[in-house]
Write an enzyme that holds these catalytic residues in place. Structure first.
Site, short mmCIF file in Angstrom:
data_model
loop_
_atom_site.label_atom_id
_atom_site.label_comp_id
_atom_site.label_asym_id
_atom_site.label_seq_id
_atom_site.Cartn_x
_atom_site.Cartn_y
_atom_site.Cartn_z
N ASN A 11 12.47 4.42 -10.14
CA ASN A 11 12.48 4.79 -11.26
C ASN A 11 12.93 3.46 -12.14
O ASN A 11 14.13 3.43 -12.28
CB ASN A 11 13.47 5.71 -11.63
CG ASN A 11 13.44 6.60 -13.15
OD1 ASN A 11 12.70 5.99 -13.97
ND2 ASN A 11 14.41 7.21 -13.32
N LYS A 13 12.82 3.08 -15.35
CA LYS A 13 13.32 3.58 -16.49
C LYS A 13 12.86 2.67 -17.65
O LYS A 13 11.70 2.04 -17.48
CB LYS A 13 14.85 3.53 -16.52
CG LYS A 13 15.45 4.35 -15.41
CD LYS A 13 16.88 4.67 -15.52
CE LYS A 13 17.50 5.42 -14.36
NZ LYS A 13 18.85 5.89 -14.42
N HIS A 97 14.41 14.62 -16.28
CA HIS A 97 15.33 13.72 -16.03
C HIS A 97 16.64 13.85 -16.90
O HIS A 97 16.55 14.19 -17.90
CB HIS A 97 14.88 12.05 -16.06
CG HIS A 97 15.86 11.30 -15.37
ND1 HIS A 97 17.18 10.95 -16.06
CD2 HIS A 97 15.77 10.62 -14.25
CE1 HIS A 97 17.62 10.06 -15.20
NE2 HIS A 97 16.87 10.02 -14.20
N GLU A 146 19.71 15.51 -8.70
CA GLU A 146 20.34 14.22 -9.35
C GLU A 146 21.72 14.55 -10.20
O GLU A 146 21.63 14.82 -11.43
CB GLU A 146 19.26 13.43 -10.43
CG GLU A 146 18.09 12.82 -9.73
CD GLU A 146 17.69 11.64 -10.35
OE1 GLU A 146 17.35 10.80 -9.72
OE2 GLU A 146 17.66 11.67 -11.55
N GLY A 152 23.72 5.80 -12.22
CA GLY A 152 23.98 4.71 -12.64
C GLY A 152 25.54 4.35 -12.52
O GLY A 152 26.02 3.74 -13.32
N SER A 182 22.69 6.50 -7.75
CA SER A 182 23.71 5.34 -7.22
C SER A 182 23.21 5.27 -5.63
O SER A 182 24.02 4.96 -4.82
CB SER A 182 24.99 5.60 -7.23
OG SER A 182 25.24 5.50 -8.52
P1 PGA Z 1 20.74 5.19 -10.31
O1 PGA Z 1 19.37 6.26 -11.30
O2 PGA Z 1 20.01 4.83 -9.14
O3 PGA Z 1 20.95 4.01 -11.28
O4 PGA Z 1 21.91 6.07 -10.39
C1 PGA Z 1 18.89 7.16 -10.64
C2 PGA Z 1 17.99 7.90 -11.67
O5 PGA Z 1 18.38 8.06 -12.67
O6 PGA Z 1 16.97 8.52 -11.09
#
Ligand code: PGA
Length: 220
Positions: A11, A13, A97, A146, A152, A182
């Site tokens: 992802n 983003k 999300h 999630e 993040g 993460s």
């Molecule tokens: P992250 O994000 O790996 O940075 O925690 C995962 C997500 O938002 O799908």
């Protein structure tokens, strides 16, 4: 036994310019060929068409996904992207999300409309839930667990809890359940071993192609 065909999803983003993402797709594409699972990349909308062309012309083992679709179908909705507009250029879309639920006030009702529009366009929704209580609309096959605290933050959920949540979700329907929050090259094997879950959704550690390749390689 771990799932021999896991879904490994990047992802991206709102990250990367076209120059950066076109390098990323070639770096990952070259390494993805021998992977037995499904590698999915979710770029920003403007890059979907061109990435789809690269993946097709180079025969890369990568599927393209959207990060969202509109709750509306085609019409007078400035700034929106209707599912039917991207029907032929992506196979999947993320829906629900937590960043969108929070920043754009997405409600369960809106998410249901998005799911219906995606299904009608033959795009498979990857529906994000934040816990086992989050409602799952009809027609969903892939659920991404999630937890907000893990996204993040570098603070992933622990495999025991993920297993419990995945089991609770699977008891409600015939879902593939993936985990996001993460996930890194160092911890991915903790989540994929023992058939705990069917894949991972990676944000931060998908930005660097080499980190994401390491995640794919560890998931083989
Ligand atoms: P992250 O994000 O790996 O940075 O925690 C995962 C997500 O938002 O799908």
């Amino acid at each position: 036994m771990s799932n021999p065909h896991p879904l490994i999803i990047a992802n991206l983003k709102a990250n990367k310019t076209w120059e950066e993402i076109s390098l990323w797709i070639n770096e990952v594409g070259e390494k993805a060929q021998s992977f037995s699972g499904t590698i999915i990349v979710c770029p920003s909308f403007p890059f979907i068409v061109a990435l789809n062309q690269i993946v097709k012309s180079k025969n890369y083992n990568i599927k393209i996904a959207a990060q969202d679709v509109s709750q509306f179908e085609q019409g007078a909705y400035t700034g929106e992207v209707a599912a039917s507009q991207i029907a032929n250029v992506c196979s999947y879309t993320i829906i629900g999300h937590s960043e969108r639920r929070k920043n754009l006030n997405e409600s369960e009702e809106m998410l249901e409309k998005k799911v219906n529009n995606a299904k009608n366009a033959n795009i498979e929704p990857i529906f994000c839930v934040q816990g086992k209580e989050t409602p799952i609309p009809n027609g969903i096959n892939i659920v991404a667990y999630e937890p907000v605290f893990a996204i993040g933050t570098g603070n992933s959920d622990n495999p025991k809890n993920i297993e419990e949540v995945a089991n609770a979700i699977k008891s409600k329907g015939n879902y593939s359940v993936i985990y996001g929050g993460s996930v890194t090259k160092n911890n991915v094997s903790n989540f994929l071993k023992e058939g705990l879950i069917d894949g991972v959704l990676v944000g931060t550690d998908s930005k660097n192609a080499q980190d994401f390749i390491a995640i794919i390689e560890t998931s083989k």
